[in-house]
Each structure stands twice: as structure tokens, then as C-alpha cells.
Design a protein around this motif. Structure first.
Motif, PDB file in Angstrom:
ATOM      1  N   PHE A 156      -3.763  19.773 -23.624  1.00 29.68           N
ATOM      2  CA  PHE A 156      -4.054  20.467 -24.709  1.00 29.68           C
ATOM      3  C   PHE A 156      -4.186  19.571 -25.864  1.00 29.68           C
ATOM      4  O   PHE A 156      -3.112  18.955 -26.382  1.00 29.68           O
ATOM      5  N   ILE A 157      -5.334  19.587 -26.787  1.00 34.87           N
ATOM      6  CA  ILE A 157      -5.405  19.104 -27.954  1.00 34.87           C
ATOM      7  C   ILE A 157      -5.624  19.879 -29.140  1.00 34.87           C
ATOM      8  O   ILE A 157      -6.566  20.897 -28.957  1.00 34.87           O
ATOM      9  N   LEU A 158      -4.829  19.764 -30.294  1.00 32.20           N
ATOM     10  CA  LEU A 158      -4.942  20.759 -31.362  1.00 32.20           C
ATOM     11  C   LEU A 158      -5.182  19.710 -32.790  1.00 32.20           C
ATOM     12  O   LEU A 158      -4.323  19.024 -32.827  1.00 32.20           O
ATOM     13  N   ASP A 159      -6.072  20.285 -33.390  1.00 30.52           N
ATOM     14  CA  ASP A 159      -6.366  19.438 -34.732  1.00 30.52           C
ATOM     15  C   ASP A 159      -5.912  20.453 -35.759  1.00 30.52           C
ATOM     16  O   ASP A 159      -6.757  21.305 -36.228  1.00 30.52           O
ATOM     17  N   GLU A 160      -4.682  20.003 -36.148  1.00 26.61           N
ATOM     18  CA  GLU A 160      -4.273  20.716 -37.368  1.00 26.61           C
ATOM     19  C   GLU A 160      -3.973  22.122 -37.248  1.00 26.61           C
ATOM     20  O   GLU A 160      -4.754  22.943 -38.001  1.00 26.61           O
ATOM     21  N   PRO A 161      -3.404  22.666 -35.981  1.00 32.89           N
ATOM     22  CA  PRO A 161      -3.431  24.033 -35.962  1.00 32.89           C
ATOM     23  C   PRO A 161      -2.494  24.949 -37.025  1.00 32.89           C
ATOM     24  O   PRO A 161      -2.728  26.027 -37.002  1.00 32.89           O
ATOM     25  N   ASP A 162      -1.833  24.205 -37.734  1.00 35.13           N
ATOM     26  CA  ASP A 162      -0.827  24.808 -38.827  1.00 35.13           C
ATOM     27  C   ASP A 162      -1.566  24.649 -40.070  1.00 35.13           C
ATOM     28  O   ASP A 162      -0.846  25.106 -41.170  1.00 35.13           O
ATOM     29  N   SER A 163      -2.788  24.334 -40.159  1.00 36.02           N
ATOM     30  CA  SER A 163      -3.490  24.236 -41.463  1.00 36.02           C
ATOM     31  C   SER A 163      -3.407  25.479 -42.276  1.00 36.02           C
ATOM     32  O   SER A 163      -4.039  26.543 -41.669  1.00 36.02           O
ATOM     33  N   GLY A 164      -2.842  26.030 -43.404  1.00 36.11           N
ATOM     34  CA  GLY A 164      -2.961  26.937 -44.082  1.00 36.11           C
ATOM     35  C   GLY A 164      -1.836  28.160 -43.604  1.00 36.11           C
ATOM     36  O   GLY A 164      -1.969  29.159 -44.243  1.00 36.11           O
ATOM     37  N   LEU A 165      -1.123  27.692 -42.808  1.00 36.17           N
ATOM     38  CA  LEU A 165       0.171  28.547 -42.519  1.00 36.17           C
ATOM     39  C   LEU A 165       1.190  28.005 -43.103  1.00 36.17           C
ATOM     40  O   LEU A 165       1.591  27.050 -43.374  1.00 36.17           O
ATOM     41  N   ASP A 166       2.166  29.301 -43.539  1.00 39.74           N
ATOM     42  CA  ASP A 166       3.309  28.879 -44.025  1.00 39.74           C
ATOM     43  C   ASP A 166       4.392  28.208 -43.030  1.00 39.74           C
ATOM     44  O   ASP A 166       4.216  28.541 -41.957  1.00 39.74           O
ATOM     45  N   GLY A 167       5.595  27.977 -43.630  1.00 37.69           N
ATOM     46  CA  GLY A 167       6.558  27.243 -42.605  1.00 37.69           C
ATOM     47  C   GLY A 167       6.905  28.237 -41.489  1.00 37.69           C
ATOM     48  O   GLY A 167       7.140  27.770 -40.395  1.00 37.69           O
ATOM     49  N   VAL A 168       7.301  29.316 -41.600  1.00 35.75           N
ATOM     50  CA  VAL A 168       7.974  30.342 -40.693  1.00 35.75           C
ATOM     51  C   VAL A 168       6.821  30.511 -39.695  1.00 35.75           C
ATOM     52  O   VAL A 168       6.953  30.281 -38.330  1.00 35.75           O
ATOM     53  N   VAL A 169       5.633  30.702 -39.950  1.00 33.15           N
ATOM     54  CA  VAL A 169       4.567  31.125 -39.100  1.00 33.15           C
ATOM     55  C   VAL A 169       4.465  29.805 -38.156  1.00 33.15           C
ATOM     56  O   VAL A 169       3.846  29.813 -37.031  1.00 33.15           O
ATOM     57  N   ALA A 170       4.047  28.691 -38.943  1.00 34.28           N
ATOM     58  CA  ALA A 170       3.870  27.397 -38.392  1.00 34.28           C
ATOM     59  C   ALA A 170       4.869  26.989 -37.361  1.00 34.28           C
ATOM     60  O   ALA A 170       4.281  26.233 -36.271  1.00 34.28           O
ATOM     61  N   ARG A 171       6.052  27.538 -37.717  1.00 34.16           N
ATOM     62  CA  ARG A 171       7.051  26.965 -36.894  1.00 34.16           C
ATOM     63  C   ARG A 171       7.104  27.847 -35.649  1.00 34.16           C
ATOM     64  O   ARG A 171       7.186  27.412 -34.471  1.00 34.16           O
ATOM     65  N   GLY A 172       6.803  29.057 -35.453  1.00 34.75           N
ATOM     66  CA  GLY A 172       6.638  29.816 -34.414  1.00 34.75           C
ATOM     67  C   GLY A 172       5.480  29.495 -33.481  1.00 34.75           C
ATOM     68  O   GLY A 172       5.555  29.287 -32.257  1.00 34.75           O
ATOM     69  N   LEU A 173       4.352  28.918 -34.273  1.00 37.17           N
ATOM     70  CA  LEU A 173       3.282  28.389 -33.594  1.00 37.17           C
ATOM     71  C   LEU A 173       3.647  27.236 -32.767  1.00 37.17           C
ATOM     72  O   LEU A 173       3.270  27.289 -31.582  1.00 37.17           O
ATOM     73  N   PHE A 174       4.311  26.287 -33.377  1.00 35.29           N
ATOM     74  CA  PHE A 174       4.574  25.092 -32.493  1.00 35.29           C
ATOM     75  C   PHE A 174       5.772  25.132 -31.498  1.00 35.29           C
ATOM     76  O   PHE A 174       5.573  24.732 -30.418  1.00 35.29           O
TER      77      PHE A 174
END
Length: 367
Positions: free
Chosen positions: A318-336
Motif C-alpha cells: 500500500f502506498i499513500l501520498d499525503e492521506p492526512d492532507s486537510g484533515l484535523d489531528g483527531v481524524v488524521a490519527r484515526g486514519l493512520f
């Protein structure tokens, strides 16, 4: 008179050929009209003037050809002569800038400029054949180049093994090395951070690894060779770009169903395909949103849907290019954390992010 002109033109070609070789260019480009003007400007480090020089010179030549078929007493000939005079002025300005640039590159005084203007073949021959006339800038660039390490990474039958000698792009007159001497192997179950500033070569590196833009390299995923077996291996690689590639007017279920139709083998039965789609939606917390339009999803939900589209084919990498772009900290944390779960299932996950501080504990390695 004609013989003298031919001799001068021959001397210009010979001198230009040698000068190009000293500047690291192909000498035979001196034989090609207009191209020789462009390359000379590049040698002078005057790339901005190069195209303008070629355009004005081309216009001058075109007007001259047109005048051959015109009556010298006609209005058309008068108009073309005026246009020719207008074009000559900027052409001469660009020539002066190029000649001054050559003086700088070769470390010579500006008084050479007059000789370049009056008798171009003289400095071309002197600088082209004279051993003491060397392009300083080119020498400095060559001295900075490091030797290849000779290293080669050897992985197991399940690793991602990367051996990139170089990735080079070429334009008409020069080449640029984008990647060079990169060797590593990444084990299944590892989540890797790819870190670097803008223009460092992150996306170029990933494109080389996936085979989208091939390098002079060997890329092995498990027992397969990505370059040699690209048609079959591409389904083992999931790539999630920074920008979503989804139709906003489609439902979430339809989006995953279309991805399944593209990425799954055609022999899979309808019932099994439907189960895979529903299971994938549940894994990414999208099961209750199957009938929702993509346009109505939040930023985090759209990112999870993008990942799910690649996950449907069960890729090894799996390769992801800036998947957290535009997301706030809590949402980004959940995604990662979801990406961490994917890695823990035995897959290789490589992620580009410019804000690693909030999720750095989830990574195994950093490139």
C-alpha cells in the motif's frame, strides 16, 4: 565570395562542435540549424534566452525565404523587410546576452564580446580547441558527482526489495538525475514513513517503485519482479493519490463496486464479489454509508473510501501520498491507526506525510 562564406560556416560548425563537447553536450547538434543556437545558449547558462533566440532566428529565416518569392518593388517585400528589421533587434540583444554568458562560463573577460559579434568563428575555434579555455561551471558540477556505492539489497521472498541505480530525465540538450543509488528492503508488516521537503523526489521515488515511471532499477515484491511482470504485479500494489479520484454523484457502494470490477479477477462469482464489497466497507467503517453520495462524505470518510478502493483487491503493498492532507489531528490519527492495522495484517504500507509528529509512533521505519 561564396567559397569564403562556406569556409566561415564550416569553421563555425567545427568550433561549435568542440565547444558543445566541452560543455557536456552532443557535438553533432552543431550541424542542426536553430538547434545549435539553442544549445549554445544552454552552454552559456542562458536557458531563458535560448527559446527566444531560436524563435527570432527562425522568424528571420522564414522571412528571408518568403522574400525570395517576392518582387523587391512590391508592398509585400517592403512589409516583410520592416518586420525583418523589427525581429533583428531582439535577436541581436539575445545574442549579446548569450555571448556574455559564455564569457562568464569560460571565465573570460567581456572584451571577447566584440570578437563574438564581428567574427564568431574565432572565439568558437579558440575556446573549442584551446586547452586553457574550459567551462568552469561544468567542471565544478562533474567534480561534485559521487561514485556509485555498488551496494545491492537482497530481500526474502516476501519483502519489497528496491535497487535503484538511477532515474534520469532528458530534454533535447541536457539530462537531469532525479534518483541515484537507492537500495533497501522492507518487510511485510512494516509501516514506513517517506519524509522529505517539496521537490526532494518522494513522488518520483514512489513512481519508480510502482513501475508507473520506470527507473534503471530492479524492484521485487515477494517473488515477483514489478518491472518484468508489471501486468500481473500491478494488482499487488495499491496506490492512493493525494487527490481523490472518485465521482461525487456516485454512492459509496457504487464506488467500491466499480473498483472491484476493475481490480478483481473476472472469474469471481457475483455473490463472492458482493461479500468482498460489503466486508471492505465494514473494515473501513463505511458499511452504514453505502447509499450515501460521495459528495456528502466528510474529509476523513472520503480518505477511507479512497483506501478501500485499493484494499478491495487485497494488495501486498500500500502506498499513500499525503492521506492526512486537510484533515484535523483527531481524524488524521484515526486514519493512520487504520493504516497501522493494515500493516499489522501482513502488508507493507508506505506513507508520505508532512505532519508526522502526530502519528510518528505508528511507524516502524523512516526513509
Amino acid at each position: 565570395m561564396l567559397i569564403a562564406e562556406l569556409v566561415v560556416r564550416l569553421l563555425i560548425v567545427i568550433g561549435t562542435w568542440k565547444l558543445f563537447e566541452k560543455c557536456g553536450k552532443k557535438g553533432w547538434l552543431a550541424l542542426i540549424p536553430l538547434a545549435n543556437e539553442y544549445v549554445l545558449a544552454v552552454c552559456a547558462r542562458r536557458e531563458k534566452e535560448a527559446k527566444k533566440l531560436v524563435v527570432t532566428k527562425g522568424l528571420m529565416q522564414a522571412i528571408t525565404i518568403v522574400q525570395v518569392f517576392q518582387d523587391e518593388e512590391s508592398n509585400g517585400y517592403l512589409v516583410s523587410s520592416l518586420v525583418l528589421l523589427i525581429v533583428i533587434v531582439p535577436y541581436l540583444v539575445y545574442c549579446v546576452r548569450v555571448y556574455l554568458g559564455l564569457c562568464e562560463v569560460f571565465g573570460q573577460k567581456k572584451r571577447w564580446l566584440w570578437l563574438w559579434i564581428v567574427a564568431e568563428f574565432v572565439p568558437l575555434l579558440v575556446w573549442g580547441f584551446g586547452k586553457k579555455y574550459q567551462p568552469v561551471a561544468v567542471e565544478e558540477i562533474h567534480e561534485q558527482a559521487a561514485e556509485l556505492s555498488g551496494i545491492k539489497s537482497d530481500g526474502t521472498d516476501s519483502d519489497l526489495t528496491i535497487n535503484i541505480e538511477d532515474r534520469v530525465v532528458r530534454s533535447f540538450t541536457k539530462k537531469k538525475t532525479l534518483l541515484r543509488d537507492i537500495h533497501m528492503n522492507i518487510q511485510p508488516g512494516h509501516m514506513v514513513l517517506l519524509l522529505g521537503g517539496s521537490g526532494a523526489g518522494k513522488t518520483t521515488f514512489l513512481n519508480a517503485v510502482t513501475g508507473y515511471e520506470k527507473a534503471n532499477a530492479t524492484i521485487e515484491l515477494g517473488s515477483g519482479d514489478v518491472y518484468r511482470d508489471y501486468k500481473s504485479m500491478k494488482y499487488d500494489i495499491g496506490f492512493v493519490p493525494q487527490q481523490d479520484l472518485m465521482r461525487g454523484s456516485d454512492t459509496v457502494y457504487r464506488t467500491i463496486a466499480d473498483a472491484a470490477a476493475l481490480r478483481l479477477p473476472t472469474e469471481i462469482k457475483s455473490a463472492e464479489r458482493k461479500k468482498l464489497i460489503n466486508d471492505t466497507l465494514d473494515i473501513f467503517g463505511l458499511g452504514m454509508l453505502g447509499s450515501s453520495l460521495v459528495d456528502k462524505l466528510s474529509g476523513g470518510q472520503r480518505k477511507r473510501l479512497s483506501i478501500a478502493m485499493e484494499f478491495i483487491s487485497d494488495p501486498k503493498l500500500f502506498i499513500l501520498d499525503e492521506p492526512d492532507s486537510g484533515l484535523d489531528g483527531v481524524v488524521a490519527r484515526g486514519l493512520f491507526e487504520k493504516l497501522r492495522d493494515i500493516a499489522d495484517s501482513g502488508k507493507i504500507v508506505i506513507v508520505i506525510t508532512h505532519t508526522p509528529d502526530r502519528v510518528i509512533d505508528l511507524f516502524d521505519d523512516v526513509i
